[in-house]
Design an enzyme around this catalytic site. Structure first.
Site, mmCIF file in Angstrom:
data_model
loop_
_atom_site.group_PDB
_atom_site.id
_atom_site.type_symbol
_atom_site.label_atom_id
_atom_site.label_comp_id
_atom_site.label_asym_id
_atom_site.label_seq_id
_atom_site.Cartn_x
_atom_site.Cartn_y
_atom_site.Cartn_z
ATOM 1 C CG ASP B 9 -1.719 1.210 1.373
ATOM 2 O OD1 ASP B 9 -2.307 1.633 0.349
ATOM 3 O OD2 ASP B 9 -1.778 1.775 2.483
ATOM 4 C CG ASP B 11 -1.355 7.656 0.109
ATOM 5 O OD1 ASP B 11 -0.231 7.974 -0.346
ATOM 6 O OD2 ASP B 11 -2.421 7.874 -0.508
HETATM 7 MG MG LIG Z 1 -2.849 3.375 3.355
#
Ligand SMILES: [Mg+2]
Lengths: 238, 182
Positions: B9, B11
């Site tokens: 992932d 962010d």
């Molecule tokens: Mg995230």
């Protein structure tokens, strides 16, 4: 009322345990499976007493996560309750106990007769090799191995204390490991003799696939059992 | 078992998350040691793919060209530590028109796995939100939660049983060290 129910349960439990312990002595001459059935019967009678005298029920979640064939079942250990429950929720389990158990008359002898795995915690390397060999025999017989990775009963909310001994089995036997959480410690007395009415929730979680390395396996196991235990304890306290 | 492919992932795992989205390269702030951790994966010969929800596009806050520039910046920051992303998958859908690629759906993860011919058993997803773990669970791959970004909150809120087993690490560096350890 709580105390009265507990005294009643205790009387009942010790009574049936004494009767069954003595009357089943001839089973020491019979095949192992007969003793397994006898212990299951004792477990059912014990849980029946809890339900009908104390008012302590059981809810089992996640049974679908128990694989077919060889596996490790790794459970949080808070009280004696899960020893009884896990023995009865599994067709022919091999529970790992401390060898000291065999010093307990009858209880320890029946455990031996039923083919439990007894480990000596004083001599580490040899004990580990013996445990793995015994574990392999059980897996070969399609029996699942029940292990308490913290080694001993811990009170609700105590700092987790996972021992890497279970990794020896997981790494060598190359089987999946099913983490198990529950909240028995809220109901079964740690000291003293007061059982509390309610409902123990025991939950089988999705298995950890075989093949993880030591640190990742231990982290995953601990985190998974603890996360689910915290949730079940919170649910039980509501 | 070392993974063949690590799904990341973005962010809250690689860079600091922002409530108002990362809308230009200037808003991209790397988390401490995350680039170095990707560098270790690259050095170990493990493929890495980013799988990121970018609803800011669907919401009209920035466009794909801008996202490309943001990712240019991300690649540069990571390359300073020898880190390389073998692919970047993003899903522009806003939550109100979410398709099969927006996490918690596993679409992007499946695309990444097929791109690198990796089976679910050969993959690990590292994320900071519940929907990352849910997407990984649906795709059938191992999952790691990092406590950076949204991660501490995700852990504190309690992990639902269906996303377990999960292992939790303080940050990407600790997670990668464990994956590569022993
Ligand atoms: Mg995230």
């Amino acid at each position: 009322m709580l105390l009265l129910r507990s005294i009643l349960f205790q009387t009942y439990w010790w009574g049936i345990s004494a009767v069954m312990t003595i009357s089943h002595v001839p089973l020491f001459l019979a095949p192992r499976k007969w003793t397994v059935h006898q212990i299951k019967m004792w477990g059912r009678v014990s849980l029946w007493g809890l339900r009908n005298i104390v008012g302590l029920d059981v809810e089992v979640r996640g049974r679908e996560h128990i694989p077919q064939g060889g596996a490790l079942i790794a459970s949080k250990h808070q009280t004696m309750w899960e020893t009884i429950a896990l023995f009865n929720l599994n067709p022919d389990p091999a529970i790992i106990f401390k060898r000291e158990l065999t010093y307990v008359p009858f209880y320890g002898w029946y455990a031996m007769k039923a083919g439990m795995i007894l480990i000596d915690r004083s001599t580490k390397a040899t004990a580990m090799r013996r445990m793995i060999r015994r574990g392999q025999e059980c897996i070969d017989q399609n029996r699942q191995i029940v292990v308490f990775p913290e080694g001993t009963r811990r009170p609700v909310g105590a700092e987790p204390d996972y021992k890497s001994g279970i990794y020896g089995l997981y790494g060598q036997l190359n089987v999946p490991c099913v983490p198990v959480a529950h909240n028995s410690g809220l109901y079964w007395p740690r000291r003293g003799y007061t059982w509390r009415p309610g409902k123990v929730i025991i939950e089988f979680l999705p298995p950890i696939a075989p093949g993880l390395k030591r640190q990742e396996f231990m982290d995953t196991l601990q985190n998974t059992i603890e996360a689910a235990t915290d949730r079940l304890v919170a649910e039980g306290q509501n | 078992m070392r993974p063949k492919l690590v799904l990341l992932d973005r962010d809250g795992v690689l860079n600091e998350d922002r409530d108002d989205f990362i809308k230009n390269p200037g808003e991209l702030i790397m988390l401490p040691d995350s680039a170095a951790a990707v560098g270790k994966l690259t050095a170990a010969g493990i493929k890495t793919a980013i799988v990121t929800n970018q609803s800011g596009i669907g919401r009209g806050l920035f466009d794909e060209a801008m996202l490309t520039r943001i990712h240019e910046q991300l690649r540069n920051e990571t390359a300073r530590f020898g880190g390389h992303y073998d692919a970047i998958f993003f899903c522009p859908d806003p939550p109100w028109a979410a398709g099969p690629n927006r996490k918690p759906e596993p679409g992007m993860l499946r695309q990444a796995m097929s791109r690198f011919r990796a089976t679910p058993g050969e993959c690990v997803l590292i994320g900071d939100s519940l929907r990352d773990l849910q997407a990984a669970q649906k795709a059938g791959c191992r999952r790691i939660l990092v406590r950076t970004g949204n991660g501490a909150k995700t852990q504190a809120q309690g992990l639902p049983p269906e996303v377990l087993p999960v292992s939790v690490y303080n940050d990407l560096g600790a997670a990668v060290d464990t994956l590569l350890g022993e």
